[in-house]
Structure formats: C-alpha cells, structure tokens
Scaffold this motif. Structure first.
Motif, PDB file in Angstrom:
ATOM      1  N   MET A   1      51.427  29.150  61.554  1.00  0.00           N
ATOM      2  CA  MET A   1      50.258  28.362  61.150  1.00  0.00           C
ATOM      3  C   MET A   1      49.111  29.292  60.764  1.00  0.00           C
ATOM      4  O   MET A   1      48.958  30.372  61.312  1.00  0.00           O
ATOM      5  N   ALA A   2      48.300  28.814  59.809  1.00  0.00           N
ATOM      6  CA  ALA A   2      47.137  29.582  59.391  1.00  0.00           C
ATOM      7  C   ALA A   2      46.147  29.669  60.536  1.00  0.00           C
ATOM      8  O   ALA A   2      45.955  28.725  61.299  1.00  0.00           O
ATOM      9  N   ARG A   3      45.508  30.802  60.645  1.00  0.00           N
ATOM     10  CA  ARG A   3      44.542  31.009  61.712  1.00  0.00           C
ATOM     11  C   ARG A   3      43.154  30.520  61.328  1.00  0.00           C
ATOM     12  O   ARG A   3      42.250  30.512  62.132  1.00  0.00           O
ATOM     13  N   PHE A   4      42.980  30.111  60.084  1.00  0.00           N
ATOM     14  CA  PHE A   4      41.720  29.600  59.591  1.00  0.00           C
ATOM     15  C   PHE A   4      41.958  28.199  59.053  1.00  0.00           C
ATOM     16  O   PHE A   4      43.072  27.871  58.654  1.00  0.00           O
ATOM     17  N   PRO A   5      40.917  27.367  58.993  1.00  0.00           N
ATOM     18  CA  PRO A   5      41.102  26.063  58.344  1.00  0.00           C
ATOM     19  C   PRO A   5      41.554  26.268  56.906  1.00  0.00           C
ATOM     20  O   PRO A   5      41.005  27.118  56.199  1.00  0.00           O
ATOM     21  N   PRO A   6      42.539  25.535  56.451  1.00  0.00           N
ATOM     22  CA  PRO A   6      43.000  25.708  55.073  1.00  0.00           C
ATOM     23  C   PRO A   6      41.947  25.218  54.080  1.00  0.00           C
ATOM     24  O   PRO A   6      41.033  24.481  54.434  1.00  0.00           O
ATOM     25  N   PHE A   7      42.076  25.619  52.835  1.00  0.00           N
ATOM     26  CA  PHE A   7      41.200  25.122  51.783  1.00  0.00           C
ATOM     27  C   PHE A   7      41.496  23.644  51.551  1.00  0.00           C
ATOM     28  O   PHE A   7      42.635  23.222  51.628  1.00  0.00           O
ATOM     29  N   SER A   8      40.460  22.876  51.242  1.00  0.00           N
ATOM     30  CA  SER A   8      40.702  21.455  50.978  1.00  0.00           C
ATOM     31  C   SER A   8      41.456  21.279  49.662  1.00  0.00           C
ATOM     32  O   SER A   8      42.366  20.464  49.566  1.00  0.00           O
ATOM     33  N   ASP A   9      41.077  22.047  48.654  1.00  0.00           N
ATOM     34  CA  ASP A   9      41.762  21.984  47.358  1.00  0.00           C
ATOM     35  C   ASP A   9      41.446  23.258  46.578  1.00  0.00           C
ATOM     36  O   ASP A   9      40.746  24.150  47.072  1.00  0.00           O
TER      37      ASP A   9
ATOM     38  N   ASP B   1      45.917  30.900  42.278  1.00  0.00           N
ATOM     39  CA  ASP B   1      45.610  30.129  43.496  1.00  0.00           C
ATOM     40  C   ASP B   1      46.142  30.795  44.751  1.00  0.00           C
ATOM     41  O   ASP B   1      45.926  30.326  45.869  1.00  0.00           O
ATOM     42  N   GLY B   2      46.811  31.924  44.588  1.00  0.00           N
ATOM     43  CA  GLY B   2      47.314  32.691  45.717  1.00  0.00           C
ATOM     44  C   GLY B   2      48.414  33.614  45.237  1.00  0.00           C
ATOM     45  O   GLY B   2      48.918  33.478  44.118  1.00  0.00           O
ATOM     46  N   LEU B   3      48.750  34.573  46.062  1.00  0.00           N
ATOM     47  CA  LEU B   3      49.840  35.502  45.753  1.00  0.00           C
ATOM     48  C   LEU B   3      50.868  35.457  46.873  1.00  0.00           C
ATOM     49  O   LEU B   3      50.530  35.190  48.026  1.00  0.00           O
ATOM     50  N   ALA B   4      52.107  35.745  46.520  1.00  0.00           N
ATOM     51  CA  ALA B   4      53.139  35.994  47.529  1.00  0.00           C
ATOM     52  C   ALA B   4      53.495  37.475  47.407  1.00  0.00           C
ATOM     53  O   ALA B   4      52.877  38.316  48.028  1.00  0.00           O
ATOM     54  N   THR B   5      54.450  37.805  46.532  1.00  0.00           N
ATOM     55  CA  THR B   5      54.749  39.226  46.296  1.00  0.00           C
ATOM     56  C   THR B   5      53.723  39.865  45.365  1.00  0.00           C
ATOM     57  O   THR B   5      53.510  41.077  45.398  1.00  0.00           O
ATOM     58  N   GLY B   6      53.114  39.049  44.501  1.00  0.00           N
ATOM     59  CA  GLY B   6      52.127  39.571  43.565  1.00  0.00           C
ATOM     60  C   GLY B   6      52.713  40.131  42.284  1.00  0.00           C
ATOM     61  O   GLY B   6      51.994  40.723  41.482  1.00  0.00           O
TER      62      GLY B   6
ATOM     63  N   ALA C   1      46.513  35.572  50.190  1.00  0.00           N
ATOM     64  CA  ALA C   1      47.676  36.417  49.909  1.00  0.00           C
ATOM     65  C   ALA C   1      48.076  37.092  51.210  1.00  0.00           C
ATOM     66  O   ALA C   1      47.237  37.292  52.091  1.00  0.00           O
ATOM     67  N   PRO C   2      49.341  37.475  51.357  1.00  0.00           N
ATOM     68  CA  PRO C   2      49.754  38.182  52.566  1.00  0.00           C
ATOM     69  C   PRO C   2      49.011  39.503  52.705  1.00  0.00           C
ATOM     70  O   PRO C   2      48.711  40.171  51.713  1.00  0.00           O
ATOM     71  N   ALA C   3      48.740  39.882  53.938  1.00  0.00           N
ATOM     72  CA  ALA C   3      48.017  41.126  54.197  1.00  0.00           C
ATOM     73  C   ALA C   3      48.715  42.324  53.569  1.00  0.00           C
ATOM     74  O   ALA C   3      48.058  43.215  53.007  1.00  0.00           O
ATOM     75  N   ASP C   4      50.049  42.361  53.620  1.00  0.00           N
ATOM     76  CA  ASP C   4      50.746  43.530  53.069  1.00  0.00           C
ATOM     77  C   ASP C   4      50.676  43.574  51.549  1.00  0.00           C
ATOM     78  O   ASP C   4      50.646  44.647  50.948  1.00  0.00           O
ATOM     79  N   THR C   5      50.620  42.402  50.887  1.00  0.00           N
ATOM     80  CA  THR C   5      50.463  42.371  49.430  1.00  0.00           C
ATOM     81  C   THR C   5      49.089  42.882  49.031  1.00  0.00           C
ATOM     82  O   THR C   5      48.949  43.681  48.102  1.00  0.00           O
ATOM     83  N   VAL C   6      48.058  42.430  49.747  1.00  0.00           N
ATOM     84  CA  VAL C   6      46.693  42.892  49.476  1.00  0.00           C
ATOM     85  C   VAL C   6      46.599  44.404  49.676  1.00  0.00           C
ATOM     86  O   VAL C   6      46.019  45.126  48.856  1.00  0.00           O
ATOM     87  N   ALA C   7      47.202  44.892  50.749  1.00  0.00           N
ATOM     88  CA  ALA C   7      47.177  46.331  51.036  1.00  0.00           C
ATOM     89  C   ALA C   7      47.899  47.117  49.954  1.00  0.00           C
ATOM     90  O   ALA C   7      47.449  48.198  49.548  1.00  0.00           O
TER      91      ALA C   7
ATOM     92  N   ASP D   1      50.557  36.431  59.043  1.00  0.00           N
ATOM     93  CA  ASP D   1      51.607  35.426  59.243  1.00  0.00           C
ATOM     94  C   ASP D   1      51.710  34.481  58.045  1.00  0.00           C
ATOM     95  O   ASP D   1      51.842  33.276  58.198  1.00  0.00           O
ATOM     96  N   PHE D   2      51.655  35.025  56.860  1.00  0.00           N
ATOM     97  CA  PHE D   2      51.721  34.239  55.627  1.00  0.00           C
ATOM     98  C   PHE D   2      53.085  33.572  55.495  1.00  0.00           C
ATOM     99  O   PHE D   2      54.115  34.202  55.721  1.00  0.00           O
ATOM    100  N   SER D   3      53.073  32.295  55.114  1.00  0.00           N
ATOM    101  CA  SER D   3      54.343  31.607  54.868  1.00  0.00           C
ATOM    102  C   SER D   3      54.469  31.202  53.409  1.00  0.00           C
ATOM    103  O   SER D   3      55.461  31.510  52.751  1.00  0.00           O
TER     104      SER D   3
END
Length: 209
Positions: free
Chosen positions: A1-9, A132-137, A162-168, A185-187
């Motif tokens: 689960m996300a550790r922050f409230p998700p975006f509404s849209d 709107d987001g990245l996975a592998t990028g 985006a996942p922390a490792d992708t951003v890094a 913990d990106f899903s």
C-alpha cells in the motif's frame, strides 16, 4: 500500500507536480499520450506554459519486441541503441523496416492529436516531459533521448509517482527528474490514483487544442 494518500486524479497530480518544478525559462510542457496529457495540462496551466504532446514509439527487436533497439518520436527523430543492435545482430534493413513502420504510427498519432498544426520548435527551449507515472521508465528514457536530439536548452522529466530505484537510475544517468512520490514499495502507477480512468483520444485533442 502507498504510504501517502493517493492522488485524486491526474489533474490534482499535475498541480502538485507543478509545485515541485524548478525555475524554468520559457518552458514548454510536453505530454506523453495518452495518460500523461491531463497531468501535463494541469502542469502547463499552473506554470503558465505552452502545452503539446510528444509521441514516442519504441523500436522493438523483431524476435523480442520488449527489447528496445531504439525509439522514434515526434519531429521524425530516431535514436538507436548501438549495443542492442550489435548484440542482437540486427541487419540495417531490419532496423529501417521497423523504423518506417513506427514513424508511420507516430505520424498517424500526431495527425490525430494535432491536425495540421506543426510540432513546436524545441531548440533552446526549456522542456518539461510529463507522464502520469513511471514504472521502468523505458519509454520516458526514449523521449528524453529524442528531445535532446532537438537541441533544447534544458530538459526536466516530471512525473507524480515512480519507483525509488527508477528515480535513482534516472538521476544517476544525469537525467533531471522531478517526482512527487518515489516509494520503495511501488506496485503500479494506477494504485496511486483514486480515479485512474482511461484517457481517450478525444480528451487528448481537447486538452492540447
């Protein structure tokens, strides 16, 4: 689960993303369609920037389509991965055949979204590439390479999540990236939005026109 409230849209995500951007000189916001367009529209509206789309298509190795031997993008730009070409033993005629097919797909998308309007000139401009987001990028990396071939002034990748490792990995490779949330913990991108409905071609046209 996300550790922050998700975006509404996507609109809210774009407005929160805009607040994280560095100071830019005459920026143009380029959206990766389709999901990136509502995010980019909110970014452009918030910072008072021009909005357009940047269509990117991966050049997949024929026997392993998920492996990119390059990419083509808006403006007829092509970038190739020489290492993949060499390791996969791709003949020049195969590369040209795949390139021609994917450039036709880019052109068709551009006609659909932009009509007769020309793609904007990027030379010397500060460019914000938005999705709107990245996975592998991988697609965003192709977009960055294609934009850089057009000699912009400054390129910033901007995504809500985006996942922390992708951003890094982007940062490690010298790609400037702004990301509101980079969880370990990106899903999936969609799990960070309460409303993650499909974006239609009609909505893309409406937002960029």
């Amino acid at each position: 689960m996300a550790r922050f409230p998700p975006f509404s849209d996507r609109d809210e995500a774009g407005r929160r993303l805009a607040a994280e951007l560095p100071a830019l000189d005459r920026p143009i916001v380029l959206a990766l369609p389709r999901g990136g367009v509502p995010v980019a529209a909110a970014v452009a509206d918030t910072i008072g920037a021009q909005l357009d789309v940047f269509v990117v298509r991966k050049l997949g190795v024929p026997v392993q389509p998920e492996l990119a031997m390059g990419a083509v993008a808006s403006g007829g730009v092509r970038v190739v991965n020489e290492d993949v070409l060499r390791q996969a033993g791709i003949p020049a005629e195969v590369l040209e055949e795949v390139t021609e097919r994917e450039l036709a797909a880019v052109a068709a998308r551009e006609r659909l979204y932009r009509g007769d309007r020309q793609a904007p000139a990027l030379t010397g401009r500060d460019v914000v590439l938005v999705d709107d987001g990245l996975a592998t990028g991988a697609t965003m990396r192709a977009a960055v390479a294609a934009v850089q071939a057009l000699e912009p002034g400054h390129v910033v990748v901007a995504v809500p999540v985006a996942p922390a490792d992708t951003v890094a990995a982007f940062a490690r490779d010298g790609i400037e990236i702004v990301c509101v949330h980079a969880p370990d913990d990106f899903s999936s991108v969609g799990s960070w939005y309460r409303d993650f409905g499909q974006v239609s071609d009609e909505e893309v046209v409406r937002l960029i026109s």
